[in-house]
Design an enzyme around this catalytic site. Structure first.
Site, PDB file in Angstrom:
ATOM      1  N   TYR A   1      -1.373   2.696   3.500  1.00 60.87           N
ATOM      2  CA  TYR A   1      -0.035   2.852   2.914  1.00 60.87           C
ATOM      3  C   TYR A   1       0.632   4.086   3.513  1.00 60.87           C
ATOM      4  CZ  TYR A   1       3.680   3.345  -0.503  1.00 60.87           C
ATOM      5  OH  TYR A   1       4.900   3.477  -1.084  1.00 60.87           O
TER       6      TYR A   1
ATOM      7  N   TYR B   1       2.183   9.241  -5.695  1.00 60.83           N
ATOM      8  CA  TYR B   1       0.985   8.597  -5.131  1.00 60.83           C
ATOM      9  C   TYR B   1      -0.024   9.720  -4.902  1.00 60.83           C
ATOM     10  CZ  TYR B   1      -1.580   5.241  -2.139  1.00 60.83           C
ATOM     11  OH  TYR B   1      -2.506   4.387  -1.586  1.00 60.83           O
TER      12      TYR B   1
HETATM   13  N1  NAD Z   1      -0.097  -3.136  -3.361  1.00 59.47           N
HETATM   14  C1  NAD Z   1       0.494  -2.230  -2.616  1.00 59.47           C
HETATM   15  O1  NAD Z   1       1.632  -1.847  -2.877  1.00 59.47           O
HETATM   16  C2  NAD Z   1      -0.214  -1.684  -1.408  1.00 59.47           C
HETATM   17  C3  NAD Z   1       0.535  -1.102  -0.363  1.00 59.47           C
HETATM   18  C4  NAD Z   1      -0.130  -0.626   0.765  1.00 59.47           C
HETATM   19  C5  NAD Z   1      -1.516  -0.721   0.834  1.00 59.47           C
HETATM   20  N2  NAD Z   1      -2.224  -1.299  -0.204  1.00 59.47           N
HETATM   21  C6  NAD Z   1      -3.681  -1.373  -0.077  1.00 59.47           C
HETATM   22  O2  NAD Z   1      -4.098  -2.717  -0.111  1.00 59.47           O
HETATM   23  C7  NAD Z   1      -5.483  -2.749  -0.466  1.00 59.47           C
HETATM   24  C8  NAD Z   1      -5.688  -3.824  -1.513  1.00 59.47           C
HETATM   25  O3  NAD Z   1      -5.037  -3.460  -2.699  1.00 59.47           O
HETATM   26  P1  NAD Z   1      -4.057  -4.427  -3.511  1.00 59.47           P
HETATM   27  O4  NAD Z   1      -2.805  -3.661  -3.747  1.00 59.47           O
HETATM   28  O5  NAD Z   1      -3.975  -5.738  -2.882  1.00 59.47           O
HETATM   29  O6  NAD Z   1      -4.768  -4.494  -4.951  1.00 59.47           O
HETATM   30  P2  NAD Z   1      -5.962  -5.359  -5.546  1.00 59.47           P
HETATM   31  O7  NAD Z   1      -6.074  -4.924  -6.957  1.00 59.47           O
HETATM   32  O8  NAD Z   1      -5.755  -6.810  -5.273  1.00 59.47           O
HETATM   33  O9  NAD Z   1      -7.203  -4.910  -4.666  1.00 59.47           O
HETATM   34  C9  NAD Z   1      -7.981  -3.774  -4.868  1.00 59.47           C
HETATM   35  C10 NAD Z   1      -9.400  -4.257  -5.039  1.00 59.47           C
HETATM   36  O10 NAD Z   1     -10.288  -3.152  -4.892  1.00 59.47           O
HETATM   37  C11 NAD Z   1     -11.384  -3.414  -5.735  1.00 59.47           C
HETATM   38  N3  NAD Z   1     -12.175  -2.182  -5.870  1.00 59.47           N
HETATM   39  C12 NAD Z   1     -11.829  -1.032  -6.472  1.00 59.47           C
HETATM   40  N4  NAD Z   1     -12.828  -0.134  -6.365  1.00 59.47           N
HETATM   41  C13 NAD Z   1     -13.829  -0.764  -5.685  1.00 59.47           C
HETATM   42  C14 NAD Z   1     -15.119  -0.370  -5.268  1.00 59.47           C
HETATM   43  N5  NAD Z   1     -15.620   0.845  -5.543  1.00 59.47           N
HETATM   44  N6  NAD Z   1     -15.894  -1.266  -4.596  1.00 59.47           N
HETATM   45  C15 NAD Z   1     -15.426  -2.509  -4.319  1.00 59.47           C
HETATM   46  N7  NAD Z   1     -14.188  -2.926  -4.678  1.00 59.47           N
HETATM   47  C16 NAD Z   1     -13.409  -2.050  -5.360  1.00 59.47           C
HETATM   48  C17 NAD Z   1     -10.735  -3.925  -7.005  1.00 59.47           C
HETATM   49  O11 NAD Z   1     -11.654  -4.604  -7.840  1.00 59.47           O
HETATM   50  C18 NAD Z   1      -9.676  -4.855  -6.418  1.00 59.47           C
HETATM   51  O12 NAD Z   1     -10.214  -6.158  -6.273  1.00 59.47           O
HETATM   52  C19 NAD Z   1      -5.836  -1.339  -0.929  1.00 59.47           C
HETATM   53  O13 NAD Z   1      -6.449  -0.630   0.131  1.00 59.47           O
HETATM   54  C20 NAD Z   1      -4.468  -0.740  -1.197  1.00 59.47           C
HETATM   55  O14 NAD Z   1      -4.445   0.677  -1.126  1.00 59.47           O
HETATM   56  C21 NAD Z   1      -1.603  -1.776  -1.308  1.00 59.47           C
END
Ligand code: NAD
Length: 297
Positions: free
Chosen positions: A180, A190
């Protein structure tokens, strides 16, 4: 036609526990392209995920464009903060959400993949997980513990996955993570060291692209996604504002959809991207290129 053809490829997507995040969208896009998909699911979220799957609550989102429903080849327990089971403290190992799951560490995942599919069994590895217990605290108020936990769950976990699953990757393999823009520009709110963790993840993308490229021929890239209201993003506390702001101020005035990220990941994992490695690919409607907000909306 120039197809994204992943037939015969196997993917492991770490960080899927529902159909509302990027991990699911990436799994779906990989399945649309013909790959078989295994997922790694955080033990505390695993019961709910298994229930969603068993009760058919995700059936609609799992329908493939070519007809039929995708399925996950395997759902593995994975807590990516532990490299080996011995690293998990007793209270975690004895916790009811963990104790029935066997070895939920990253080494445990590597062992299970090896047992299920053999030594050379993986083509695509996706890291789509993050966690920062103090994400709502400004960096200035973040504790050492909170900061290191954010780094451990959100960036070292990617490195550890590559270290332990890299040896299982077949030639021309691909690794993709999610980052991000808070890594490089200030996103007030954040916090908790999550911006630092994303900066480390992006830096490691470059270094590991070199090291794992030379060692296994593995390509290593990260997608810098725009804001999207997944379960994890909603925990930050102001995701709706982020989405609204991004739509109002991006070159493309639209909300990001999860499949925008899924499709970009499928491309990065495909042979079409065979010369792309060590890069941060922005999938954010172009927001990263702006230098000023758009006034008078
Ligand atoms: N949603 C946004 O706005 C956004 C923007 C940029 C980047 N991201 C990144 O995208 C990626 C996915 O996130 P998302 O937003 O799709 O949310 P999401 O909730 O779908 O995914 C996050 C996942 O991480 C898992 N998780 C948390 N701690 C964990 C651990 N210790 N071991 C294994 N799994 C673990 C959770 O159970 C969840 O399934 C992340 O790296 C997030 O930072 C998200």
């Amino acid at each position: 036609m120039l197809p994204i053809d992943l037939k015969g490829k196997r993917a492991l997507v770490a960080g899927v526990a529902d159909d509302g995040g990027f991990g699911f969208a990436i799994s779906k896009a990989l399945a649309e392209a013909g790959a078989s998909v295994c997922v790694g699911t955080w033990p505390p979220a695993m019961n709910i995920f298994e229930n969603l799957l068993e009760r058919g609550k995700m059936d609609q989102s799992m329908m493939l464009a070519r007809g039929g429903k995708m399925s996950f080849e395997k759902v593995y327990p994975l807590d990516a903060t532990f490299d080996a089971l011995e690293d998990a403290p007793t209270e975690i190992r004895e916790n009811k959400r963990y104790r029935e799951r066997g070895d939920f560490s990253i080494s445990g995942l590597a062992d299970r993949l090896k047992a299920d599919f053999g030594e050379s069994s993986l083509d695509i590895l996706v890291h789509s997980l993050a966690n920062g217990p103090e994400v709502r605290k400004p960096l200035l108020e973040t504790s050492r513990k909170g900061y290191l936990e954010a780094m451990s769950a959100s960036s070292y976990s990617a490195l550890s996955l590559i270290q332990r699953l890299g040896p299982l990757m077949r030639p021309h393999g691909s690794f993709v993570s999610l980052t991000y823009m808070a890594s490089e520009r200030v996103i007030p709110g954040y916090g908790g060291g999550m911006s630092s963790a994303k900066a480390a993840l992006e830096s490691d993308t470059r270094t590991i692209a070199f090291e794992a490229g030379r060692k296994w021929g593995l390509r290593v890239n990260t997608i810098s996604a725009g804001p999207y209201a997944s379960r994890a993003a909603s925990a930050i506390g102001f995701i709706d504002t982020m989405i609204k702001y991004s739509k109002a101020n991006s070159p493309l005035a639209r909300e990001l959809e999860a499949h925008d990220v899924g499709n970009a990941a499928a491309f990065l994992c495909s042979p079409l991207a065979q010369a792309i490695t060590g890069t941060t690919l922005y999938v954010d409607n172009g927001y990263h290129s702006m230098g000023m907000s758009v006034l008078d909306q």
